[in-house]
Design a protein around this motif. Structure first.
Motif, PDB file in Angstrom:
ATOM      1  N   ASP A 244       0.848  -1.183   0.000  1.00 35.83           N
ATOM      2  CA  ASP A 244       0.000   0.000   0.000  1.00 35.83           C
ATOM      3  C   ASP A 244       0.885   1.235   0.000  1.00 35.83           C
ATOM      4  O   ASP A 244       2.098   1.153   0.185  1.00 35.83           O
ATOM      5  CB  ASP A 244      -0.907  -0.010   1.233  1.00 35.83           C
TER       6      ASP A 244
ATOM      7  N   ASP B 166      -3.691  -0.124   8.267  1.00 30.11           N
ATOM      8  CA  ASP B 166      -5.131  -0.376   8.124  1.00 30.11           C
ATOM      9  C   ASP B 166      -5.830  -0.347   9.484  1.00 30.11           C
ATOM     10  O   ASP B 166      -6.922   0.223   9.623  1.00 30.11           O
ATOM     11  CB  ASP B 166      -5.378  -1.720   7.445  1.00 30.11           C
TER      12      ASP B 166
ATOM     13  N   HIS C 240      -5.973   3.269  10.809  1.00 29.31           N
ATOM     14  CA  HIS C 240      -7.005   4.050  10.126  1.00 29.31           C
ATOM     15  C   HIS C 240      -8.405   3.631  10.558  1.00 29.31           C
ATOM     16  O   HIS C 240      -9.288   4.476  10.703  1.00 29.31           O
ATOM     17  CB  HIS C 240      -6.838   3.948   8.616  1.00 29.31           C
TER      18      HIS C 240
ATOM     19  N   ASP D 159     -10.058  -7.713  12.107  1.00 27.27           N
ATOM     20  CA  ASP D 159      -9.090  -7.893  11.018  1.00 27.27           C
ATOM     21  C   ASP D 159      -8.691  -9.365  10.952  1.00 27.27           C
ATOM     22  O   ASP D 159      -8.081  -9.890  11.880  1.00 27.27           O
ATOM     23  CB  ASP D 159      -7.866  -7.009  11.242  1.00 27.27           C
TER      24      ASP D 159
END
Length: 110
Positions: A8, A36, A39, A73
């Motif tokens: 990313d 991730d 965020h 996640d």
């Protein structure tokens, strides 16, 4: 070609980080997972709520919500998420990834 599973663009303070050639800096694997998660926490506004809350029972509830958010996640090993919240407005998240070992990140809420 590099053997990355995740890749990313690095985001810091809401902006894309550029290298000396004005190209986006790329991150891979564990750093992508950490970004991730960070965020997701910031977008949930739970970090601000946790820092602002003074009631111990409400803080415990927000902490549980944060842990559950991070646990969503699928790249993390279930049950390994741990949060620490010193008094300086920073939340530290510790977890274990399924493929890349330990993950440590900090979310500064301010």
């Amino acid at each position: 070609m590099a053997d990355y599973i995740y890749q990313d663009i690095l985001i810091e303070n809401g902006d894309v980080v550029l290298d000396a050639g004005r190209n986006p800096v790329l991150i891979q694997d564990r750093a992508v997972i950490a970004q991730d998660i960070k965020h997701a926490i910031m977008e949930s506004h739970l970090a601000v709520d946790l820092i602002a809350e003074r009631s111990p029972s409400k803080k415990a509830d927000i902490r549980t919500q944060l842990e559950l958010l991070v646990e969503e996640d699928v790249r993390l090993v279930p049950g390994t998420v741990r949060l620490e919240e010193p008094t300086d407005g920073t939340i530290y998240v510790f977890a274990k990834t399924a493929e890349f070992g330990n993950l440590d990140l900090e979310v500064i809420s301010g």
